[in-house]
Write an enzyme that holds these catalytic residues in place. Structure first.
Site, mmCIF file in Angstrom:
data_model
loop_
_atom_site.group_PDB
_atom_site.id
_atom_site.type_symbol
_atom_site.label_atom_id
_atom_site.label_comp_id
_atom_site.label_asym_id
_atom_site.label_seq_id
_atom_site.Cartn_x
_atom_site.Cartn_y
_atom_site.Cartn_z
ATOM 1 N N LYS A 34 -6.679 -14.786 -1.342
ATOM 2 C CA LYS A 34 -5.498 -13.929 -1.513
ATOM 3 C C LYS A 34 -4.648 -14.383 -2.717
ATOM 4 O O LYS A 34 -4.810 -15.503 -3.200
ATOM 5 C CB LYS A 34 -4.690 -13.940 -0.208
ATOM 6 C CG LYS A 34 -5.471 -13.351 0.979
ATOM 7 C CD LYS A 34 -4.599 -13.182 2.214
ATOM 8 C CE LYS A 34 -5.392 -12.568 3.360
ATOM 9 N NZ LYS A 34 -4.569 -12.313 4.561
ATOM 10 N N TYR A 64 -7.817 -2.919 4.238
ATOM 11 C CA TYR A 64 -7.235 -3.328 5.519
ATOM 12 C C TYR A 64 -6.991 -2.140 6.455
ATOM 13 O O TYR A 64 -6.116 -2.218 7.331
ATOM 14 C CB TYR A 64 -5.922 -4.093 5.282
ATOM 15 C CG TYR A 64 -6.125 -5.578 5.028
ATOM 16 C CD1 TYR A 64 -6.751 -6.379 5.978
ATOM 17 C CD2 TYR A 64 -5.671 -6.186 3.856
ATOM 18 C CE1 TYR A 64 -6.933 -7.749 5.769
ATOM 19 C CE2 TYR A 64 -5.845 -7.550 3.643
ATOM 20 C CZ TYR A 64 -6.478 -8.320 4.601
ATOM 21 O OH TYR A 64 -6.652 -9.669 4.406
ATOM 22 N N ASN A 107 -1.438 -16.136 3.646
ATOM 23 C CA ASN A 107 -2.249 -17.078 4.416
ATOM 24 C C ASN A 107 -3.625 -17.322 3.796
ATOM 25 O O ASN A 107 -4.630 -17.420 4.482
ATOM 26 C CB ASN A 107 -2.349 -16.635 5.883
ATOM 27 C CG ASN A 107 -3.191 -15.376 6.031
ATOM 28 O OD1 ASN A 107 -3.455 -14.686 5.058
ATOM 29 N ND2 ASN A 107 -3.619 -15.090 7.247
ATOM 30 N N HIS A 129 -9.261 -14.312 3.498
ATOM 31 C CA HIS A 129 -9.786 -13.383 4.487
ATOM 32 C C HIS A 129 -11.256 -13.702 4.678
ATOM 33 O O HIS A 129 -11.944 -14.086 3.738
ATOM 34 C CB HIS A 129 -9.624 -11.949 3.960
ATOM 35 C CG HIS A 129 -10.401 -10.951 4.758
ATOM 36 N ND1 HIS A 129 -9.881 -10.361 5.886
ATOM 37 C CD2 HIS A 129 -11.677 -10.490 4.629
ATOM 38 C CE1 HIS A 129 -10.803 -9.558 6.409
ATOM 39 N NE2 HIS A 129 -11.891 -9.621 5.655
ATOM 40 N N GLU A 155 -17.312 -4.880 3.801
ATOM 41 C CA GLU A 155 -16.399 -5.551 2.885
ATOM 42 C C GLU A 155 -17.086 -6.051 1.608
ATOM 43 O O GLU A 155 -16.487 -6.025 0.536
ATOM 44 C CB GLU A 155 -15.710 -6.702 3.617
ATOM 45 C CG GLU A 155 -14.790 -6.187 4.722
ATOM 46 C CD GLU A 155 -14.254 -7.275 5.640
ATOM 47 O OE1 GLU A 155 -13.460 -6.955 6.539
ATOM 48 O OE2 GLU A 155 -14.622 -8.467 5.468
#
Ligand code: ADP
Ligand code: MG
Length: 371
Positions: A97, A135, A201, A204, A215
Site C-alpha cells: 500500500k 476493493y 496497514n 494486502h 486480483e
C-alpha cells in the site's frame, strides 16, 4: 524408476512468427532435458544434460531457456508431474500500500526468506475508480471511502508471489489487519513493524484461490496492454535493470534497500520476461562493439529481470557511479575498498554484473512490446 517431469511448453519462433509447442521433459537425477515436437510428433532434442535448468524453475507460467529458446511452461505434461510439483504451489497477489512503498526492499527480503518467489511486479498508481473496483467486496462498509481514498493517494507495488501455500504465508507475514493488534499478537509481522492504523496497514494479500486469480488478473491481465500502467515519468531519470541472476539469487530486496539508502528515489518498478529479440534490441548498441554482447543477451533473457526508473537530478551520472564498474572483479577497486552495489552483492559463483543501465527511452520502447 527414475523421476521424469513433463511440461507442455510454447516457444515463439521469431523467424516464422509462429508459436511452436514442445513437450519438455526434465530428469532431476542428472539434470538432463529432452524435447518433443508436438505438431510433428518427433523428438526435437535428445536427452542432454543441461545445467541451466533447475527443478525450482519448473512451474506453470514460468519461462525457461533451453539452448537459447525461451520456453513458456503452459501446463503439466502428465498427472505425475502435476501431483509431484504442483500440489501445494499457489499464487497470490501481494499489494504494497502507499504508506510503505519505500520499504519495498525490506518487504522483498521477508518474502524471499519465506521461500516465496516474486513472479510479477509493477509499481502503479490507481485511480479512485480502479481502487474502488479492486476493493468492491467492501463497498458499503464504513471504512470504504477512506480506504479507496488512501489506496489511490500514491503509488502501490503489486506483486504476484508463488510458492508452497503462498496465500497463507504472505498473509502470515502481513499479520492481522489492525497494526495495533498485530503489534501485540505478532510483533515480527510486517503490519506490526510498519503499519500505522486500520487503513494505513502496509499491504494486502488474497484470501482465497478465486480472489488470487481475480486480483492478479486485475494488475497483470492476460491481455497485453490492459491493466493499470506503471509509474514511469521518463524525465530526470535513469534506468536500472536488476538482472535475472540477481533476481534468482534472491538479491532484489537487498539491492533495492541499498539504492534507497544511498538516497535515490525509485520512481517506477516493473518485472519483465525478456525474450531473445527484445534483449538483442535492448543491447543493440553493444552489438559488434563488446565481445560480451551474446552473453549479455543470453543472461538478460534467462529469467525475469526487474526494471527500475531512478529519479533525481543528474541520475544517469550519479547512479552509474553508485552501481560501480561493469566488472565487479576489478581488483583495484576491491583493494581500495570502494563500496558499490556490484561489489557488495556479487556472488562469487557467477561473476556477472548485477545491474545494467540504459537510456530510459529504450525501456519505454520495450514496455510497448513486452507485456
Ligand atoms: P485484509 O486486508 O487483512 O484482508 P479485510 O479484507 O477485512 O482485511 O479489509 C480490507 C482492508 O480494509 C484492510 O486491509 C484495511 O485496510 C481496511 N479495513 C478493514 N476493516 C477496517 C476497519 N474496521 N477500519 C478501518 N479499515 C478497515
Ligand atoms: Mg481481505
Amino acid at each position: 524408476m527414475e523421476d521424469r517431469f513433463a511440461f507442455l511448453t510454447e516457444w515463439y519462433d521469431p523467424t516464422s512468427a509462429l508459436l511452436r509447442r514442445y513437450q519438455l521433459f526434465y530428469y532431476p537425477r542428472d539434470g538432463s532435458v529432452e524435447m518433443f515436437d508436438v505438431k510433428n510428433q518427433r523428438i526435437f532434442l535428445r536427452r542432454t544434460r543441461y545445467d541451466d535448468i533447475h527443478q525450482e524453475d519448473l512451474f506453470i507460467g514460468n519461462r525457461v531457456n533451453v539452448f537459447s529458446r525461451q520456453l513458456h511452461l503452459i501446463d503439466y505434461g502428465d498427472q505425475y508431474t502435476a501431483n509431484k510439483l504442483g500440489s501445494k504451489k499457489e499464487r497470490t497477489l501481494a499489494l504494497i500500500k502507499p504508506d510503505v512503498v519505500t520499504k519495498i526492499g525490506d518487504i522483498l527480503e521477508l518474502i524471499y526468506s519465506s521461500n516465496l518467489i516474486v513472479t510479477k511486479a509493477k509499481m502503479t498508481k490507481l485511480t479512485w475508480s480502479q481502487a474502488a473496483d479492486f476493493y468492491a467486496e467492501h463497498q458499503g462498509k464504513p471504512f470504504f471511502n477512506n480506504l479507496v481514498q488512501f489506496m489511490s493517494s500514491g503509488p502501490v507495488v503489486a506483486m504476484e508471489l508463488m510458492g508452497d501455500e503462498a496465500m497463507s504465508i504472505w498473509r502470515g507475514l502481513l499479520g492481522t489487519s489492525d497494526p495495533a493488534v498485530a503489534r501485540r499478537e505478532a510483533p515480527q509481522s510486517v503490519r506490526a513493524q510498519f503499519g500505522t492504523d486500520g487503513i494505513k496497514n502496509v499491504g494486502h494479500g488474497s484470501d482465497s484461490p478465486a480472489a488470487a486469480a481475480r486480483e492478479t488478473e486485475f494488475f497483470f491481465p492476460s491481455t497485453i496492454g490492459h491493466g493499470p500502467s506503471n509509474t514511469a515519468v521518463f524525465t530526470d531519470c535513469t534506468c536500472c535493470i536488476i538482472k535475472p541472476h540477481a533476481i534468482s539469487e534472491g538479491l532484489a530486496g537487498k539491492i533495492l534497500n541499498s539504492i534507497s539508502a544511498a538516497g535515490f528515489e525509485i520512481s517506477a518498478l516493473q518485472m519483465f520476461n525478456m525474450d531473445q529479440v527484445n534483449a538483442e534490441e535492448f543491447y543493440e548498441v553493444y552489438n559488434g562493439i563488446v565481445t560480451e554482447y551474446p552473453n549479455m543477451v543470453t543472461e538478460l533473457c534467462s529469467g525475469p529481470c526487474m526494471a527500475l526508473e531512478i529519479h533525481g537530478t543528474d541520475a544517469p551520472k550519479t547512479f552509474r557511479e553508485f552501481c560501480g564498474p561493469a566488472d565487479p572483479e576489478i581488483s583495484e577497486l576491491r583493494h581500495r575498498h570502494i563500496d558499490t552495489v556490484r561489489i557488495r552483492f556479487q556472488s562469487e559463483a557467477r561473476p556477472l554484473p548485477l545491474c545494467d543501465l540504459r537510456l530510459v527511452e529504450r525501456v519505454c520502447h520495450i514496455q510497448i512490446k513486452v507485456s
